[in-house]
Structure formats: structure tokens, C-alpha cells
Design a protein around this motif. Sequence first.
Motif, PDB file in Angstrom:
ATOM      1  N   ILE A 134      -3.715  -7.289  -8.848  1.00 14.55           N
ATOM      2  CA  ILE A 134      -2.880  -7.089  -7.658  1.00 14.55           C
ATOM      3  C   ILE A 134      -3.604  -6.215  -6.644  1.00 14.55           C
ATOM      4  CG2 ILE A 134      -0.750  -6.024  -6.815  1.00 14.55           C
ATOM      5  CD1 ILE A 134       0.547  -6.952  -9.472  1.00 14.55           C
TER       6      ILE A 134
ATOM      7  N   VAL B  46      -4.703  -7.594  -2.975  1.00 13.99           N
ATOM      8  CA  VAL B  46      -4.133  -7.012  -1.756  1.00 13.99           C
ATOM      9  C   VAL B  46      -5.234  -6.480  -0.853  1.00 13.99           C
ATOM     10  CG1 VAL B  46      -2.729  -5.091  -0.906  1.00 13.99           C
ATOM     11  CG2 VAL B  46      -1.872  -6.535  -2.736  1.00 13.99           C
TER      12      VAL B  46
ATOM     13  N   SER C  45      -2.839 -10.601   3.607  1.00  9.73           N
ATOM     14  CA  SER C  45      -1.797 -11.558   3.986  1.00  9.73           C
ATOM     15  C   SER C  45      -0.889 -11.906   2.817  1.00  9.73           C
ATOM     16  CB  SER C  45      -2.428 -12.838   4.542  1.00  9.73           C
ATOM     17  OG  SER C  45      -3.186 -13.488   3.533  1.00  9.73           O
ATOM     18  N   ILE C  46      -1.294 -11.558   1.593  1.00  7.41           N
ATOM     19  CA  ILE C  46      -0.451 -11.819   0.429  1.00  7.41           C
ATOM     20  C   ILE C  46       0.885 -11.099   0.561  1.00  7.41           C
ATOM     21  CG2 ILE C  46      -0.209 -11.275  -2.032  1.00  7.41           C
ATOM     22  CD1 ILE C  46      -3.086 -11.988  -2.386  1.00  7.41           C
ATOM     23  N   LEU C  47       0.868  -9.919   1.112  1.00  5.95           N
ATOM     24  CA  LEU C  47       2.116  -9.167   1.258  1.00  5.95           C
ATOM     25  C   LEU C  47       2.876  -9.520   2.527  1.00  5.95           C
ATOM     26  CD1 LEU C  47       0.932  -5.660   0.059  1.00  5.95           C
ATOM     27  CD2 LEU C  47       2.132  -7.416  -1.230  1.00  5.95           C
ATOM     28  N   ARG C  48       2.185  -9.991   3.548  1.00 10.52           N
ATOM     29  CA  ARG C  48       2.836 -10.281   4.825  1.00 10.52           C
ATOM     30  C   ARG C  48       3.396 -11.690   4.903  1.00 10.52           C
ATOM     31  NH1 ARG C  48      -1.578  -9.824   8.373  1.00 10.52           N
ATOM     32  NH2 ARG C  48      -2.856  -8.724   6.886  1.00 10.52           N
ATOM     33  N   ASP C  49       2.634 -12.627   4.440  1.00  8.27           N
ATOM     34  CA  ASP C  49       2.978 -14.041   4.585  1.00  8.27           C
ATOM     35  C   ASP C  49       3.798 -14.509   3.386  1.00  8.27           C
ATOM     36  OD1 ASP C  49       2.971 -16.486   5.792  1.00  8.27           O
ATOM     37  OD2 ASP C  49       0.961 -17.040   5.133  1.00  8.27           O
ATOM     38  N   ARG C  50       4.971 -15.085   3.661  1.00  4.06           N
ATOM     39  CA  ARG C  50       5.873 -15.495   2.585  1.00  4.06           C
ATOM     40  C   ARG C  50       5.271 -16.579   1.702  1.00  4.06           C
ATOM     41  NH1 ARG C  50      11.893 -17.773   3.500  1.00  4.06           N
ATOM     42  NH2 ARG C  50      10.795 -19.750   3.548  1.00  4.06           N
TER      43      ARG C  50
ATOM     44  N   HIS D 226       2.004 -17.196   1.113  1.00  4.66           N
ATOM     45  CA  HIS D 226       0.953 -16.615   0.276  1.00  4.66           C
ATOM     46  C   HIS D 226       1.529 -15.751  -0.838  1.00  4.66           C
ATOM     47  CE1 HIS D 226      -1.974 -17.127   3.835  1.00  4.66           C
ATOM     48  NE2 HIS D 226      -2.103 -18.133   2.997  1.00  4.66           N
ATOM     49  N   ARG D 227       2.552 -14.992  -0.501  1.00  6.89           N
ATOM     50  CA  ARG D 227       3.193 -14.127  -1.497  1.00  6.89           C
ATOM     51  C   ARG D 227       3.811 -14.952  -2.625  1.00  6.89           C
ATOM     52  NH1 ARG D 227       6.041 -11.011   1.800  1.00  6.89           N
ATOM     53  NH2 ARG D 227       7.782 -12.455   1.851  1.00  6.89           N
TER      54      ARG D 227
ATOM     55  N   PHE E  63       2.435 -14.477  -6.415  1.00 12.77           N
ATOM     56  CA  PHE E  63       3.322 -13.944  -7.445  1.00 12.77           C
ATOM     57  C   PHE E  63       4.001 -15.039  -8.272  1.00 12.77           C
ATOM     58  CE2 PHE E  63       3.143 -10.263  -4.557  1.00 12.77           C
ATOM     59  CZ  PHE E  63       2.746  -9.315  -5.474  1.00 12.77           C
TER      60      PHE E  63
END
Length: 93
Positions: free
Chosen positions: A40, A44, A49-54, A56-57, A61
Motif C-alpha cells: 500500500i 500510494v 491517483s489510487i487514493l483520488r480516483d474512484r 483506480h481505488r 483495493f
Amino acid sequence: MDWWNVSVFGVIPVLCVGVIFCLRRKALWTAPIVSAVLTILISVIAMPSILRDREHRAMFFGISLPLHLVIAAVLTGIAYGAVYFLKKGRSQE
């Protein structure tokens, strides 16, 4: 990101299980957890963008991290098998 795939699904789980196997076999159960945390963090840092873009997230996850955990758990199981056979070999000597 080929380096990311290789590190997340190969290098990180193998190194975590290997290091914990060599240093502290009784704590081998922590290898998948440590491996997931490192994955993780690296993901990150490499791709914020993993945390910002739905999308990608959800992919990370929902697909990548569970697959990583399965790989780490299988490697941990193999390491536990090695511990079992090492103890069994020592008791016969």
C-alpha cells in the motif's frame, strides 16, 4: 507500470516472507500483513491517483490487494511447511 506489478506481486511478498522466515520464524504469520502494508505504501507513493480516483481505488483495493494477500499467504504457507520439515529433520537426528 511493469516494475510495479513485479514488485507488488513478486518481490515484496517473497522478501517479506523470506526475511521474517530467516529472522523470526515464530512471527511468520505477520508476513502477509507486513507485505500488504508495504504494498500500500509503495503503491500510494508511486501512483497517488489510487487514493483520488474512484476507479483506480476500486481496482487496487478490490483486485490487486486481495491477489497480493493470496500470494503472500501461499508463500507463508510454504514457509510454514519448510519450518515443519526443518523441525522434523532436527528431531530425527
